[in-house]
Scaffold this motif. Sequence first.
Motif, PDB file in Angstrom:
ATOM      1  N   VAL A  79       4.604  10.153   1.267  1.00 25.47           N
ATOM      2  CA  VAL A  79       4.951   8.739   1.046  1.00 25.47           C
ATOM      3  C   VAL A  79       5.668   8.513  -0.285  1.00 25.47           C
ATOM      4  N   THR A  80       5.784   9.555  -1.107  1.00 26.25           N
ATOM      5  CA  THR A  80       6.380   9.400  -2.442  1.00 26.25           C
ATOM      6  C   THR A  80       7.889   9.244  -2.365  1.00 26.25           C
ATOM      7  N   GLU A  81       8.408   8.294  -3.139  1.00 26.06           N
ATOM      8  CA  GLU A  81       9.846   8.071  -3.227  1.00 26.06           C
ATOM      9  C   GLU A  81      10.388   8.425  -4.605  1.00 26.06           C
ATOM     10  N   VAL A  98       3.741   7.348 -13.378  1.00 27.69           N
ATOM     11  CA  VAL A  98       4.281   6.228 -12.605  1.00 27.69           C
ATOM     12  C   VAL A  98       4.748   6.799 -11.271  1.00 27.69           C
ATOM     13  N   LEU A  99       4.293   6.213 -10.171  1.00 28.72           N
ATOM     14  CA  LEU A  99       4.607   6.742  -8.851  1.00 28.72           C
ATOM     15  C   LEU A  99       4.975   5.602  -7.909  1.00 28.72           C
ATOM     16  N   ALA A 100       6.157   5.722  -7.310  1.00 28.02           N
ATOM     17  CA  ALA A 100       6.621   4.731  -6.334  1.00 28.02           C
ATOM     18  C   ALA A 100       6.481   5.311  -4.939  1.00 28.02           C
ATOM     19  N   THR A 101       5.778   4.596  -4.060  1.00 31.72           N
ATOM     20  CA  THR A 101       5.530   5.068  -2.705  1.00 31.72           C
ATOM     21  C   THR A 101       6.052   4.066  -1.679  1.00 31.72           C
ATOM     22  N   ALA A 108      -0.870  -1.641  -9.277  1.00 25.67           N
ATOM     23  CA  ALA A 108       0.273  -1.354  -8.404  1.00 25.67           C
ATOM     24  C   ALA A 108       1.009  -2.650  -8.114  1.00 25.67           C
ATOM     25  N   TRP A 109       2.329  -2.579  -8.106  1.00 19.53           N
ATOM     26  CA  TRP A 109       3.192  -3.734  -7.904  1.00 19.53           C
ATOM     27  C   TRP A 109       4.144  -3.475  -6.741  1.00 19.53           C
ATOM     28  N   LYS A 110       4.532  -4.522  -6.030  1.00 23.51           N
ATOM     29  CA  LYS A 110       5.628  -4.424  -5.070  1.00 23.51           C
ATOM     30  C   LYS A 110       6.914  -4.685  -5.838  1.00 23.51           C
ATOM     31  N   GLU A 111       7.777  -3.673  -5.915  1.00 20.17           N
ATOM     32  CA  GLU A 111       9.025  -3.791  -6.674  1.00 20.17           C
ATOM     33  C   GLU A 111      10.173  -3.187  -5.873  1.00 20.17           C
ATOM     34  N   GLY A 170      17.315  -0.776  -3.980  1.00 18.61           N
ATOM     35  CA  GLY A 170      17.467  -1.599  -2.785  1.00 18.61           C
ATOM     36  C   GLY A 170      16.316  -1.540  -1.799  1.00 18.61           C
ATOM     37  N   GLU A 171      15.247  -0.799  -2.116  1.00 20.18           N
ATOM     38  CA  GLU A 171      14.112  -0.668  -1.197  1.00 20.18           C
ATOM     39  C   GLU A 171      12.847  -1.178  -1.861  1.00 20.18           C
ATOM     40  N   GLU A 172      12.030  -1.968  -1.127  1.00 21.49           N
ATOM     41  CA  GLU A 172      10.757  -2.417  -1.675  1.00 21.49           C
ATOM     42  C   GLU A 172       9.752  -1.269  -1.621  1.00 21.49           C
ATOM     43  N   LEU A 173       9.184  -0.948  -2.773  1.00 23.26           N
ATOM     44  CA  LEU A 173       8.224   0.146  -2.898  1.00 23.26           C
ATOM     45  C   LEU A 173       6.952  -0.344  -3.575  1.00 23.26           C
TER      46      LEU A 173
END
Length: 474
Positions: free
Chosen positions: A112-114, A133-136, A343-346, A350-353
């Motif tokens: 799931v990691t981006e 810091v991890l964006a998924t 954790a935040w929705k950011e 161009g993609e919500e992660l």
Amino acid sequence: MKTEITGKTLKALGFAEGKILGLALEILKNNFQDIEANEVQKLLKKVKNYPENFLDDEILSVLATAIIEEANPRSDGIIELIANAKTYTVFGEGYIEDGAKNQMNIAMKLPVTEAGALMPDAHQGYGLPIGGVLATRNAIIPYGVGVDIGCRMALSIFDIPEKYYFGKDAMYKRELIAHTKFGAGQNYSGNERADHDILDSDDFNATPFLKNLHGKAWAQLGTSGGGNHFVEWGIIDFAERDEILNIDKGRYVALLTHSGSRGFGATVAGQYTKIAKEICKLPKEAINLAYLDMNSAEGQEYWIAMNLAGDYASACHEVIHKKLTKAIGAKVLVKVENHHNFAWKETLNGEELIVHRKGATPAGKGVMGIIPGSMTAPGFLVRGKGETSSINSASHGAGRLMSRTKAIQSITKSDMKAILKDHNVTLIGAGLDEAPMAYKDINQVMAAQTELVDVIAKFEPKMVRMADDGSRED
């Protein structure tokens, strides 16, 4: 002096009969025979109450891990990691231990990691490293957020010039002691309890689990945790006028606090880590990164609970700041607050992660933050630059240079008193494991992230209160 600590002593500190108590006794026998018994007891109490703070400790990490593992049982792994870890940016690489990098490498293999980044104060944690810091994509990791959900910094700058602070130490100390309470399990009762709108939040009724935590949350509202949490008076220096904050050049009295969501947040973290491990079965090396699908009932429940814990942590700071502002008869010119372990929705590329910041400060373009040093080193009021390679993040502090065990083995009380005297800092509470020498040079850490934040002002601690741990307060 030879340390004489028995199983009975450990039970009094909260250790239950069993393998963990036996492990603690073995570690004591092999490593702490020549350390003062009182210092060792204080350290072991911290391990029991805050095991996540000892995961990078060369001696006590085994005990800390065992305590956490017992609270969050493992399950067999079946979800495969991707073969090659995705790349990520490291800031201040020369200051970061291999353990933190290895943990980040594993996190970058999750399906799931981006994207990811590692901050210059990073060190080994549990699951995701502190400073990671991890964006998924559409997934949230309870241990990517951490135990102390929504832990934050809050700064109040008062309409009191620096010169009016000095000479009033007794007053500032009296009010600091009167209006703060520290440590695991500490709470208020009866008429002492604070009131706040957070207690009326409908989210407490979202699940029976959250409803049952309302009493605990109310009792601990306005208290602070142990470990490196603090409430401190200091002087903040603006070298020039800041138009955005509308504050003139000068040196002002300020109040700085660091704490989180207390027992409420810790209970939420424990509950949903167990659930995540039952649902998301990962290989052994990644098991503590178990995640919840954001489209699942469990993922939505955790999201509500996490955000409520973050709001609750903010409310605790608000209560403390209001009490102390009123006590000294001041007016607040500027209030700044930021949090980590969240954790935040950011939107990224161009993609919500879902962006997890475990021990990392949000630093989007124009976002204000506070990055503390130690009880004698300066902290910094900063404004984010919105650097994409850091996922709009910066460090959340200086980071530890020594483990807590190393600190009490190598730092004496006279060493600590001397450095406090040299910096004209009054300390209430705290143990040798929080000594200034146990932390990295905050100036080096700040130099490693000049592309992430602009420094707006510098905060100098003058009177610091931390968890008592048996220290006298008179």
